[in-house]
Design an enzyme around this catalytic site. Structure first.
Site, PDB file in Angstrom:
ATOM      1  N   ARG A 159       2.278  10.344   5.630  1.00 25.90           N
ATOM      2  CA  ARG A 159       3.456  11.147   5.279  1.00 25.90           C
ATOM      3  C   ARG A 159       2.993  12.587   5.067  1.00 25.90           C
ATOM      4  NH1 ARG A 159       6.036   7.524   7.128  1.00 25.90           N
ATOM      5  NH2 ARG A 159       7.639   6.275   6.093  1.00 25.90           N
ATOM      6  N   HIS A 210       6.706  11.955  14.782  1.00 28.77           N
ATOM      7  CA  HIS A 210       6.747  10.723  13.974  1.00 28.77           C
ATOM      8  C   HIS A 210       6.881   9.484  14.875  1.00 28.77           C
ATOM      9  CE1 HIS A 210       7.727   9.176   9.698  1.00 28.77           C
ATOM     10  NE2 HIS A 210       7.248   8.183  10.428  1.00 28.77           N
TER      11      HIS A 210
HETATM   12  N1  LIG Z   1       3.846   7.565  11.209  1.00 31.89           N
HETATM   13  C1  LIG Z   1       4.404   6.388  11.385  1.00 31.89           C
HETATM   14  O1  LIG Z   1       5.015   6.133  12.429  1.00 31.89           O
HETATM   15  C2  LIG Z   1       4.292   5.346  10.314  1.00 31.89           C
HETATM   16  C3  LIG Z   1       4.737   4.031  10.593  1.00 31.89           C
HETATM   17  C4  LIG Z   1       4.607   3.064   9.607  1.00 31.89           C
HETATM   18  C5  LIG Z   1       4.041   3.388   8.376  1.00 31.89           C
HETATM   19  N2  LIG Z   1       3.631   4.674   8.144  1.00 31.89           N
HETATM   20  C6  LIG Z   1       3.017   5.023   6.846  1.00 31.89           C
HETATM   21  O2  LIG Z   1       1.848   4.227   6.635  1.00 31.89           O
HETATM   22  C7  LIG Z   1       1.801   3.891   5.251  1.00 31.89           C
HETATM   23  C8  LIG Z   1       0.852   2.716   5.032  1.00 31.89           C
HETATM   24  O3  LIG Z   1       1.457   1.516   5.473  1.00 31.89           O
HETATM   25  P1  LIG Z   1       0.808   0.074   5.154  1.00 31.89           P
HETATM   26  O4  LIG Z   1       1.769  -0.917   5.692  1.00 31.89           O
HETATM   27  O5  LIG Z   1      -0.607   0.002   5.589  1.00 31.89           O
HETATM   28  O6  LIG Z   1       0.856   0.096   3.542  1.00 31.89           O
HETATM   29  P2  LIG Z   1       0.202  -0.956   2.544  1.00 31.89           P
HETATM   30  O7  LIG Z   1      -0.062  -2.259   3.229  1.00 31.89           O
HETATM   31  O8  LIG Z   1       1.016  -0.933   1.306  1.00 31.89           O
HETATM   32  O9  LIG Z   1      -1.248  -0.313   2.220  1.00 31.89           O
HETATM   33  C9  LIG Z   1      -1.409   0.857   1.502  1.00 31.89           C
HETATM   34  C10 LIG Z   1      -2.897   1.136   1.329  1.00 31.89           C
HETATM   35  O10 LIG Z   1      -3.027   2.405   0.658  1.00 31.89           O
HETATM   36  C11 LIG Z   1      -3.807   2.205  -0.512  1.00 31.89           C
HETATM   37  N3  LIG Z   1      -3.360   3.098  -1.582  1.00 31.89           N
HETATM   38  C12 LIG Z   1      -2.119   3.231  -2.099  1.00 31.89           C
HETATM   39  N4  LIG Z   1      -2.117   4.132  -3.108  1.00 31.89           N
HETATM   40  C13 LIG Z   1      -3.402   4.561  -3.213  1.00 31.89           C
HETATM   41  C14 LIG Z   1      -4.052   5.461  -4.080  1.00 31.89           C
HETATM   42  N5  LIG Z   1      -3.378   6.114  -5.037  1.00 31.89           N
HETATM   43  N6  LIG Z   1      -5.382   5.642  -3.931  1.00 31.89           N
HETATM   44  C15 LIG Z   1      -6.066   4.972  -2.980  1.00 31.89           C
HETATM   45  N7  LIG Z   1      -5.509   4.095  -2.123  1.00 31.89           N
HETATM   46  C16 LIG Z   1      -4.195   3.892  -2.245  1.00 31.89           C
HETATM   47  C17 LIG Z   1      -3.584   0.758  -0.912  1.00 31.89           C
HETATM   48  O11 LIG Z   1      -4.634   0.346  -1.781  1.00 31.89           O
HETATM   49  P3  LIG Z   1      -4.723  -1.197  -2.300  1.00 31.89           P
HETATM   50  O12 LIG Z   1      -5.237  -1.962  -1.096  1.00 31.89           O
HETATM   51  O13 LIG Z   1      -5.726  -1.139  -3.392  1.00 31.89           O
HETATM   52  O14 LIG Z   1      -3.347  -1.593  -2.711  1.00 31.89           O
HETATM   53  C18 LIG Z   1      -3.591   0.084   0.454  1.00 31.89           C
HETATM   54  O15 LIG Z   1      -4.915  -0.118   0.890  1.00 31.89           O
HETATM   55  C19 LIG Z   1       3.275   3.642   4.920  1.00 31.89           C
HETATM   56  O16 LIG Z   1       3.508   3.741   3.536  1.00 31.89           O
HETATM   57  C20 LIG Z   1       3.980   4.723   5.698  1.00 31.89           C
HETATM   58  O17 LIG Z   1       4.095   5.896   4.911  1.00 31.89           O
HETATM   59  C21 LIG Z   1       3.734   5.638   9.088  1.00 31.89           C
END
Ligand SMILES: NC(=O)c1ccc[n+]([C@@H]2O[C@H](COP(=O)([O-])OP(=O)(O)OC[C@H]3O[C@@H](n4cnc5c(N)ncnc54)[C@H](OP(=O)(O)O)[C@@H]3O)[C@@H](O)[C@H]2O)c1
Length: 315
Positions: free
Chosen positions: A230, A278
């Protein structure tokens, strides 16, 4: 009688049309999916679950008996910040196909940076015939911030393609062949060794501004950055300064503070920035509908709500 399942969304155009046709068909055995505007007063009151895609919080609030909402998006920071903490639970979309698509995008743009494509593209209009030293993937370390569904799939895909990969998460993690870090000191260590840094953490209070001027300065000279998470996670001004000074090499940005990126943004014409609209991992309608249908069917049969967003952590 089949329950009515509201669809609440401020999305417009092709995206909205695609959902309006795919959801009722995909959930026809389970319930009747109806856009918010078509609901009667009784249907609004009876709804226990709704499907949402960038919904208006005011519309969600007009469904007073909701237990949970199923988002069609993976990132739910807007919902998490706008729905009251004691409101309906928020279930985000977790789709293995989305993780595959994101890992493909991370690999594609990592290869773009790894094989010096931006530099060769800049040379062409100037008719410069100049070869740059080739590195092998194992000479390149890719650091990934976030080892969740998308980050860990991306890490493993990069590893399978020969890159040296490290990753950072909030809680300690183990991932085959990937060096993992957590916590503030772990972040510094990861940044210091990342030739290419990939952002894949969710936007929360803790990650807003996470990659600030100080973190950008910790990256090795000549490093590049990919932001697929983001916009507000990254200090764009600090990034641009580092690119302009020659400290950093290139940035691939798919997400921005304001989207669509305004026409007068200088990022559009910066020769060391690739702007993407995006698109790194869009929700894929046909796989998402199956997942939503499965989750809602199970809830209606057993009362079980899928894992939901932790409202204190924000993801
Ligand atoms: N550009 C695009 O087209 C697109 C598409 C889809 C998603 N996204 C973005 O990608 C993000 C990630 O998706 P996901 O499905 O992989 O999410 P997820 O499964 O919830 O994983 C989030 C990861 O970030 C880590 N994290 C969260 N807060 C943190 C912090 N304060 N310090 C360090 N690590 C932290 C978490 O740690 P833990 O493992 O310890 O919980 C986890 O490893 C989404 O939230 C979205 O914003 C972008």
């Amino acid at each position: 009688m089949r329950p009515v399942i509201p669809f609440v969304s401020e999305s417009e155009g092709v995206e909205r049309e695609a959902w309006i046709s795919a959801l009722p068909e995909g959930l026809q055995d389970i319930g009747v999916v109806k856009p918010f505007a078509d609901l009667t007063e009784d249907e609004r009151r009876a709804a226990k679950v709704a499907i949402v895609a960038n919904p208006s919080p005011a519309e969600v609030a007009r469904l007073p008996n909701l237990e949970w909402v199923h988002s069609l998006w993976a990132g739910v920071e807007r919902l998490a910040s706008e729905l009251p903490p004691d409101g309906p639970k928020i279930v985000r979309l977790t789709d293995p196909q989305m993780a595959a698509t994101m890992s493909e995008a991370v690999l594609a743009w990592t290869l773009y940076l790894h094989r010096d494509m931006p530099r060769y593209a800049r040379q062409q209009p100037r008719k410069i015939w100049l070869e740059h030293a080739l590195k092998t993937p194992d000479q390149r370390t890719v650091g990934i911030l976030g080892l969740g569904k998308l980050g860990s799939a991306s890490a493993l895909r990069l590893k399978a393609n020969g890159f040296n990969v490290c990753g950072w998460s909030r809680s300690p993690k183990q991932l085959d062949g990937v060096e993992t870090f957590s916590g503030a000191s772990g972040l510094s260590d990861l940044l210091a060794r990342s030739d290419i840094l990939v952002l894949l953490v969710p936007l929360t209070d803790a990650t807003r501004g996470l990659v600030s001027r100080e973190e950008v300065a910790r990256l090795p000279k000549g490093a590049s950055l990919i932001n697929f998470a983001r916009g507000p996670i990254l200090d764009t001004a600090a990034l641009v300064e580092a690119l302009d000074s020659g400290r950093l090499d290139h940035a691939v940005l798919d997400v921005f503070n304001t989207e669509p990126l305004p026409a007068d943004s200088p990022l559009w014409s910066h020769e060391k920035i690739t702007v993407l609209p995006h698109i790194s991992a869009p929700t894929i309608t046909h796989t998402a509908v199956k997942i939503v249908a499965h989750n809602i069917r199970r809830y209606l049969e057993t009362g079980e709500i899928p894992e939901s967003v932790d409202r204190i952590r924000g993801y």
